[in-house]
Design a protein around this motif. Structure first.
Motif, PDB file in Angstrom:
ATOM      1  N   PHE A 176      43.070  33.849  40.116  1.00 62.56           N
ATOM      2  CA  PHE A 176      42.723  35.216  39.760  1.00 62.56           C
ATOM      3  C   PHE A 176      42.666  36.030  41.058  1.00 62.56           C
ATOM      4  CE2 PHE A 176      40.403  38.768  38.039  1.00 62.56           C
ATOM      5  CZ  PHE A 176      40.708  38.759  36.683  1.00 62.56           C
ATOM      6  N   PRO A 177      43.196  37.259  41.051  1.00 65.12           N
ATOM      7  CA  PRO A 177      43.190  38.048  42.294  1.00 65.12           C
ATOM      8  C   PRO A 177      41.787  38.209  42.872  1.00 65.12           C
ATOM      9  CG  PRO A 177      44.539  39.106  40.618  1.00 65.12           C
ATOM     10  CD  PRO A 177      43.823  37.985  39.930  1.00 65.12           C
ATOM     11  N   THR A 178      41.692  38.053  44.163  1.00 64.10           N
ATOM     12  CA  THR A 178      40.422  38.296  44.838  1.00 64.10           C
ATOM     13  C   THR A 178      40.203  39.798  45.004  1.00 64.10           C
ATOM     14  OG1 THR A 178      41.410  38.295  47.041  1.00 64.10           O
ATOM     15  CG2 THR A 178      40.743  36.151  46.121  1.00 64.10           C
ATOM     16  N   GLU A 179      39.001  40.176  45.379  1.00 62.91           N
ATOM     17  CA  GLU A 179      38.722  41.591  45.614  1.00 62.91           C
ATOM     18  C   GLU A 179      39.598  42.141  46.737  1.00 62.91           C
ATOM     19  OE1 GLU A 179      35.015  44.555  46.887  1.00 62.91           O
ATOM     20  OE2 GLU A 179      34.598  42.586  46.000  1.00 62.91           O
ATOM     21  N   GLN A 180      39.815  41.347  47.777  1.00 58.92           N
ATOM     22  CA  GLN A 180      40.668  41.805  48.876  1.00 58.92           C
ATOM     23  C   GLN A 180      42.093  42.011  48.389  1.00 58.92           C
ATOM     24  OE1 GLN A 180      39.635  42.424  52.250  1.00 58.92           O
ATOM     25  NE2 GLN A 180      41.631  43.437  52.220  1.00 58.92           N
ATOM     26  N   GLU A 181      42.601  41.108  47.557  1.00 61.68           N
ATOM     27  CA  GLU A 181      43.957  41.254  47.034  1.00 61.68           C
ATOM     28  C   GLU A 181      44.072  42.467  46.116  1.00 61.68           C
ATOM     29  OE1 GLU A 181      45.465  36.595  47.090  1.00 61.68           O
ATOM     30  OE2 GLU A 181      44.224  37.344  45.424  1.00 61.68           O
ATOM     31  N   LEU A 182      43.068  42.703  45.271  1.00 62.07           N
ATOM     32  CA  LEU A 182      43.078  43.897  44.422  1.00 62.07           C
ATOM     33  C   LEU A 182      43.100  45.159  45.279  1.00 62.07           C
ATOM     34  CD1 LEU A 182      40.433  42.909  41.716  1.00 62.07           C
ATOM     35  CD2 LEU A 182      42.886  43.189  41.353  1.00 62.07           C
ATOM     36  N   TYR A 204      45.306  48.550  35.640  1.00 62.51           N
ATOM     37  CA  TYR A 204      44.974  47.143  35.850  1.00 62.51           C
ATOM     38  C   TYR A 204      45.143  46.390  34.534  1.00 62.51           C
ATOM     39  CZ  TYR A 204      43.239  48.897  40.239  1.00 62.51           C
ATOM     40  OH  TYR A 204      43.165  49.516  41.464  1.00 62.51           O
ATOM     41  N   TRP A 205      45.889  45.286  34.600  1.00 61.09           N
ATOM     42  CA  TRP A 205      46.101  44.426  33.423  1.00 61.09           C
ATOM     43  C   TRP A 205      45.434  43.097  33.684  1.00 61.09           C
ATOM     44  CZ3 TRP A 205      47.306  40.323  30.574  1.00 61.09           C
ATOM     45  CH2 TRP A 205      47.689  40.534  29.249  1.00 61.09           C
ATOM     46  N   SER A 206      44.341  42.786  32.875  1.00 62.15           N
ATOM     47  CA  SER A 206      43.741  43.565  31.825  1.00 62.15           C
ATOM     48  C   SER A 206      42.285  43.163  31.702  1.00 62.15           C
ATOM     49  CB  SER A 206      44.478  43.327  30.506  1.00 62.15           C
ATOM     50  OG  SER A 206      44.166  42.032  30.006  1.00 62.15           O
ATOM     51  N   TYR A 207      41.560  43.979  30.914  1.00 62.28           N
ATOM     52  CA  TYR A 207      40.143  43.715  30.692  1.00 62.28           C
ATOM     53  C   TYR A 207      39.932  42.592  29.680  1.00 62.28           C
ATOM     54  CZ  TYR A 207      35.166  44.693  30.014  1.00 62.28           C
ATOM     55  OH  TYR A 207      33.798  44.607  29.977  1.00 62.28           O
ATOM     56  N   GLY A 208      40.922  42.315  28.854  1.00 63.91           N
ATOM     57  CA  GLY A 208      40.708  41.416  27.723  1.00 63.91           C
ATOM     58  C   GLY A 208      41.520  40.149  27.767  1.00 63.91           C
ATOM     59  N   LEU A 209      42.164  39.815  26.635  1.00 67.01           N
ATOM     60  CA  LEU A 209      42.876  38.559  26.490  1.00 67.01           C
ATOM     61  C   LEU A 209      43.921  38.374  27.582  1.00 67.01           C
ATOM     62  CD1 LEU A 209      43.454  38.397  22.630  1.00 67.01           C
ATOM     63  CD2 LEU A 209      41.619  37.377  23.975  1.00 67.01           C
ATOM     64  N   ARG A 210      44.086  37.138  28.002  1.00 70.25           N
ATOM     65  CA  ARG A 210      45.023  36.749  29.042  1.00 70.25           C
ATOM     66  C   ARG A 210      44.686  37.392  30.386  1.00 70.25           C
ATOM     67  NH1 ARG A 210      49.918  34.850  27.283  1.00 70.25           N
ATOM     68  NH2 ARG A 210      50.150  34.129  29.426  1.00 70.25           N
ATOM     69  N   GLY A 211      43.650  38.207  30.433  1.00 63.87           N
ATOM     70  CA  GLY A 211      43.237  38.851  31.673  1.00 63.87           C
ATOM     71  C   GLY A 211      41.838  38.396  32.042  1.00 63.87           C
ATOM     72  N   LEU A 212      40.926  39.353  32.093  1.00 63.16           N
ATOM     73  CA  LEU A 212      39.557  39.042  32.477  1.00 63.16           C
ATOM     74  C   LEU A 212      38.910  38.052  31.517  1.00 63.16           C
ATOM     75  CD1 LEU A 212      37.331  39.789  34.510  1.00 63.16           C
ATOM     76  CD2 LEU A 212      36.611  41.582  32.930  1.00 63.16           C
ATOM     77  N   ASP A 213      39.288  38.095  30.226  1.00 62.73           N
ATOM     78  CA  ASP A 213      38.640  37.231  29.245  1.00 62.73           C
ATOM     79  C   ASP A 213      39.030  35.769  29.370  1.00 62.73           C
ATOM     80  OD1 ASP A 213      37.138  39.213  28.223  1.00 62.73           O
ATOM     81  OD2 ASP A 213      38.286  39.525  26.390  1.00 62.73           O
ATOM     82  N   TRP A 214      39.970  35.448  30.267  1.00 61.48           N
ATOM     83  CA  TRP A 214      40.225  34.035  30.527  1.00 61.48           C
ATOM     84  C   TRP A 214      38.991  33.377  31.139  1.00 61.48           C
ATOM     85  CZ3 TRP A 214      45.633  32.325  32.742  1.00 61.48           C
ATOM     86  CH2 TRP A 214      46.543  32.276  31.681  1.00 61.48           C
ATOM     87  N   GLY A 215      38.126  34.168  31.702  1.00 56.04           N
ATOM     88  CA  GLY A 215      36.898  33.630  32.283  1.00 56.04           C
ATOM     89  C   GLY A 215      35.685  33.811  31.397  1.00 56.04           C
ATOM     90  N   LYS A 216      35.892  34.105  30.095  1.00 57.47           N
ATOM     91  CA  LYS A 216      34.757  34.435  29.231  1.00 57.47           C
ATOM     92  C   LYS A 216      33.840  33.245  28.965  1.00 57.47           C
ATOM     93  CE  LYS A 216      37.508  33.959  24.970  1.00 57.47           C
ATOM     94  NZ  LYS A 216      38.056  34.697  23.823  1.00 57.47           N
ATOM     95  N   ARG A 217      34.339  32.032  29.203  1.00 57.45           N
ATOM     96  CA  ARG A 217      33.463  30.880  29.027  1.00 57.45           C
ATOM     97  C   ARG A 217      32.412  30.812  30.126  1.00 57.45           C
ATOM     98  NH1 ARG A 217      37.928  26.183  27.431  1.00 57.45           N
ATOM     99  NH2 ARG A 217      38.666  27.173  25.489  1.00 57.45           N
ATOM    100  N   ASP A 218      32.659  31.547  31.182  1.00 57.36           N
ATOM    101  CA  ASP A 218      31.693  31.622  32.282  1.00 57.36           C
ATOM    102  C   ASP A 218      31.350  33.097  32.460  1.00 57.36           C
ATOM    103  OD1 ASP A 218      30.285  31.703  34.633  1.00 57.36           O
ATOM    104  OD2 ASP A 218      31.591  30.292  35.702  1.00 57.36           O
ATOM    105  N   VAL A 264      29.093  34.672  33.997  1.00 53.64           N
ATOM    106  CA  VAL A 264      28.723  35.085  35.355  1.00 53.64           C
ATOM    107  C   VAL A 264      29.982  35.332  36.181  1.00 53.64           C
ATOM    108  CG1 VAL A 264      27.569  34.390  37.484  1.00 53.64           C
ATOM    109  CG2 VAL A 264      26.527  33.864  35.256  1.00 53.64           C
ATOM    110  N   LEU A 265      30.958  34.409  36.075  1.00 53.40           N
ATOM    111  CA  LEU A 265      32.216  34.574  36.804  1.00 53.40           C
ATOM    112  C   LEU A 265      32.968  35.789  36.284  1.00 53.40           C
ATOM    113  CD1 LEU A 265      34.376  33.593  38.783  1.00 53.40           C
ATOM    114  CD2 LEU A 265      35.234  32.078  36.977  1.00 53.40           C
ATOM    115  N   ARG A 266      32.966  35.964  34.974  1.00 53.80           N
ATOM    116  CA  ARG A 266      33.658  37.114  34.385  1.00 53.80           C
ATOM    117  C   ARG A 266      33.100  38.417  34.941  1.00 53.80           C
ATOM    118  NH1 ARG A 266      33.777  40.938  30.428  1.00 53.80           N
ATOM    119  NH2 ARG A 266      35.643  41.032  29.125  1.00 53.80           N
ATOM    120  N   GLN A 267      31.780  38.531  34.980  1.00 55.95           N
ATOM    121  CA  GLN A 267      31.167  39.757  35.480  1.00 55.95           C
ATOM    122  C   GLN A 267      31.417  39.936  36.969  1.00 55.95           C
ATOM    123  OE1 GLN A 267      29.690  42.156  33.496  1.00 55.95           O
ATOM    124  NE2 GLN A 267      29.918  43.316  35.401  1.00 55.95           N
ATOM    125  N   GLN A 268      31.418  38.825  37.693  1.00 53.91           N
ATOM    126  CA  GLN A 268      31.688  38.901  39.133  1.00 53.91           C
ATOM    127  C   GLN A 268      33.083  39.468  39.386  1.00 53.91           C
ATOM    128  OE1 GLN A 268      31.244  35.162  41.301  1.00 53.91           O
ATOM    129  NE2 GLN A 268      32.888  35.767  42.694  1.00 53.91           N
TER     130      GLN A 268
END
Length: 675
Positions: free
Chosen positions: A526-532, A549-563, A565-569
């Motif tokens: 997943f892109p780091t903050e520096q890469e973004l 930015y692609w994307s907030y949901g499926l296949r994007g940020l939600d790939w981390g929804k099981r965690d 804390v990581l998702r919010q980070q």
């Protein structure tokens, strides 16, 4: 972009008709738009470059990867290439001896099949042009289930510098059975004798009275066979709505064939006018008349009635003010109440997002969007309604329309009429990495949107550099999505493709760049903050007027929804990056003005310079190379201090203040505020 499956209920037709009537209030019905009137006269196809492409000489010029997979069927004019599967090869192909140098091509073949394809698998027979060295390719749509001959074609196939194109007939996927090929073609696409492009007005042909009254047209001449540039001249006619010629210019093209013509329309009253170019050769014989553009002269107050419009500097205005676009793709479900959407949108709005696209709402009718935009309104977010690939044979076509048999023109017309009155629906997302084959239909779709929601914008994202120019008059804003993390080690590709797409539109249309905010594969990250940060500012440095930015949901940020804390980070990191961009919005909206007299790392460090009217200066920059770079910048006027935005540090100018130095990590971006 990555495709998503929509699952929305079909809302009752009575509610649909009611919402159309309600949405009509406040529409910009009096706006008259212009732009390109019809599809341009495009490339001229050259001769077939294949060796024995019609198989009249049997299999001469063809290499079969395995004779058990391919064989000749018939002879002479009835000859075809037979592919029998399964065979001894996992990826069977037959290759032609021709090699295609750098250029643009159209590839095609006639194909018929008697095969079996597993359910839900895209498979079949196709032809492909493979770029040896670059390891890129383009192919026709896979054909299956066609018991009679059908032509399969792909236009605008690019073979780039440093590569060579190799032509193949092949199978895609798990196919069994028999397929036949004949009439293979690879033809170079030669540019038209005359190409014209309306540089200004740059938005729907609208010439507002408070902006420039001088139209500008880019002209490119390509001498036909047996003629020279000196024998040619270009005519440029300006006509009124009745077709009366008001003025004619005769222009002699320069040696390279490229020029810009101007048409002063200052003295003309409001109304519709037409500009059209044509090419004449020896004896004033007309060789080609290119498609015309309509220019609509309107009052300056007209744009005040529009939900969104684009000014002559390629800046979008929405909510009554100019904006630098910071957008995100969302994958929220649907509901008929704003309270359903509010919590998710409020979470998104922690970043200064001002525009959004949501695939999941495209399968419903317009009333599904109203509660969504109602929840957006307090957050200052605007919406682009997705009509991506609204063609009956394509998966995104709305289910309600497919079931009821409603055609695409009626779908777009109803959709645009219903959304014209929603002030937070500023436009439409018309294509997501669409193939050039659908560009003509998207151009027609654009005309319906302009007619039914004139005070809006359209946006499409394309990912094939060789096809950018074909979309320049098909949408108001063109985008590109260079997803580099997991696909290439060269992050500078973000800057490169941004530069290419801006060049394709002659910097005369806005360009928005979609930044990777997802993990491409399990082997990537997943892109780091520096890469973004670096990817975003690369695009901005090269001239992007917005970032998504692609994307907030499926296949994007939600790939981390099981965690969670990581998702919010991860989202907090995007918040940090976008807040840094938003804080500099006035700077990004200001015109570029030079502040440097020298850059010691010119070529490696790319810069954008801003000298604002209040005396403040900004240098936006990034390292294009994959190595560390030390750069020294010489200023046109001395500096007292240099602050590095977003990095919590400053750089001390050299004695006298005329120079400062800094170091760049590979692909790193820096933004300097110079006092």
């Amino acid at each position: 972009m990555l495709r998503l499956t929509n699952r929305l209920a079909i809302v009752p037709a009575v509610l649909w008709l009611l919402t159309i009537a309600l949405a009509g209030a406040g529409r910009c019905d009096g706006i008259v738009t212009g732009g390109l009137d019809e599809l341009v006269t495009g490339e001229v196809l050259g001769p077939n470059l294949l060796v024995n492409g019609d198989l009249h000489a049997g299999l001469k010029g063809w290499t079969l990867v395995d004779p058990a997979c391919f064989s000749l069927d018939g002879s002479g004019s009835n000859a075809s290439l037979r592919m029998q599967l399964p065979c001894g090869q996992q990826y069977p192909y037959a290759e032609n001896a021709a090699q295609c140098p750098t250029g643009m091509y159209t590839i095609s073949a006639d194909i018929k099949t008697q095969n079996t394809i597993p359910p839900r698998v895209r498979a079949g027979a196709r032809v492909r042009l493979l770029q040896v060295a670059q390891h890129k390719w383009a192919f026709t749509k896979a054909v299956s289930g066609t018991t009679d001959w059908a032509t399969s074609e792909k236009a605008h196939v690019q073979v780039v510098d440093g590569s060579v194109g190799v032509f193949r007939a092949e199978a895609l996927g798990e196919v069994t059975g028999t397929s036949w090929f004949k009439n293979f073609f690879v033809r170079r696409e030669n540019p038209p004798a005359l190409d014209t492009f309306l540089l200004y007005p740059n938005y729907r042909g609208l010439m507002f009275s408070d902006q420039s009254q001088v139209a500008r047209v880019a002209i490119e001449v390509n001498p036909p066979e047996n003629t020279t540039m000196a024998q040619l001249h270009v005519g440029l006619d300006l006509t009124d709505a009745a077709g009366k010629v008001l003025s004619t210019q005769k222009l002699s093209p320069p040696a390279d064939g490229s020029m810009v013509a101007t048409v002063d329309m200052t003295s003309l009253p409001p109304g519709k006018y037409r500009v059209q170019g044509y090419l004449e050769g020896p004896g004033n014989k007309r060789i080609l008349t290119q498609s015309s553009y309509t220019i609509a002269k309107v009052g300056g107050a007209t744009h005040d009635t529009m939900k969104a419009w684009i000014d002559e500097n390629n800046i979008i205005h929405m909510g009554g003010k100019p904006r630098f676009v910071i957008g995100i793709y969302d994958t929220t479900g649907f509901a008929n109440r704003a309270s359903y959407f509010a919590p998710r949108l409020e979470a998104i709005a922690k970043a200064p997002i001002n525009m959004m696209i949501n695939y999941f709402l495209s399968n419903g009718k317009a009333e599904v969007i109203y509660p969504y935009t109602e929840a957006m309104a307090p957050l200052g977010i605007y919406y682009l309604a997705s009509v991506n690939a609204f063609f009956p044979e394509m998966k995104p076509y709305p289910r309600w329309a497919r079931i009821s048999g409603v055609g695409p023109d009626e779908v777009i017309t109803q959709y645009a009429k219903a959304l014209a009155g929603d002030s937070h629906v500023v436009g439409y997302y018309t294509c997501d990495e669409c193939a050039s084959e659908v560009q003509p239909r998207t151009f027609h779709q654009y005309s319906l949107i302009k007619q039914n929601d004139p005070g809006s914008i359209t946006f499409a994202v394309e990912n094939l550099p060789g096809e950018y120019k074909y979309w320049r008059d098909t949408v108001d804003v063109l985008g590109v999505d260079p997803y580099v993390i997991g696909s290439t080690k060269d992050m500078s590709n973000v800057g490169d493709v941004t530069r290419k797409i801006i060049s394709a539109v002659h910097d005369a249309r806005p360009v928005w760049v979609v930044i990777q905010f997802f993990r491409a594969t399990m082997l990537s990250h997943f892109p780091t903050e520096q890469e973004l940060h670096d990817m975003s500012w690369m695009a901005i440095t090269e001239g992007a007027r917005g970032v998504f930015y692609w994307s907030y949901g499926l296949r994007g940020l939600d790939w981390g929804k099981r965690d969670p804390v990581l998702r919010q980070q991860r989202y907090d990191e995007l918040v940090n990056v976008t807040k840094g961009i938003s804080a500099l919005e006035p700077v990004l909206l200001a015109p570029d003005r030079p502040i440097l007299s020298a850059n010691s790392a010119s070529g490696a460090v790319i810069t954008k310079e801003k000298d604002l009217m209040d005396g403040s200066r900004y240098l936006i920059s990034y390292n294009h190379s994959g190595s560390n770079v030390d750069a020294s910048f010489t200023l046109r006027r001395p500096a007292h201090a240099v602050l590095v935005e977003g990095e919590n540090r400053s750089v001390t100018p050299e004695p006298g203040g005329a120079e400062f130095k800094d170091t760049y990590a590979p692909f790193q971006a820096h933004v300097y505020k110079i006092d």
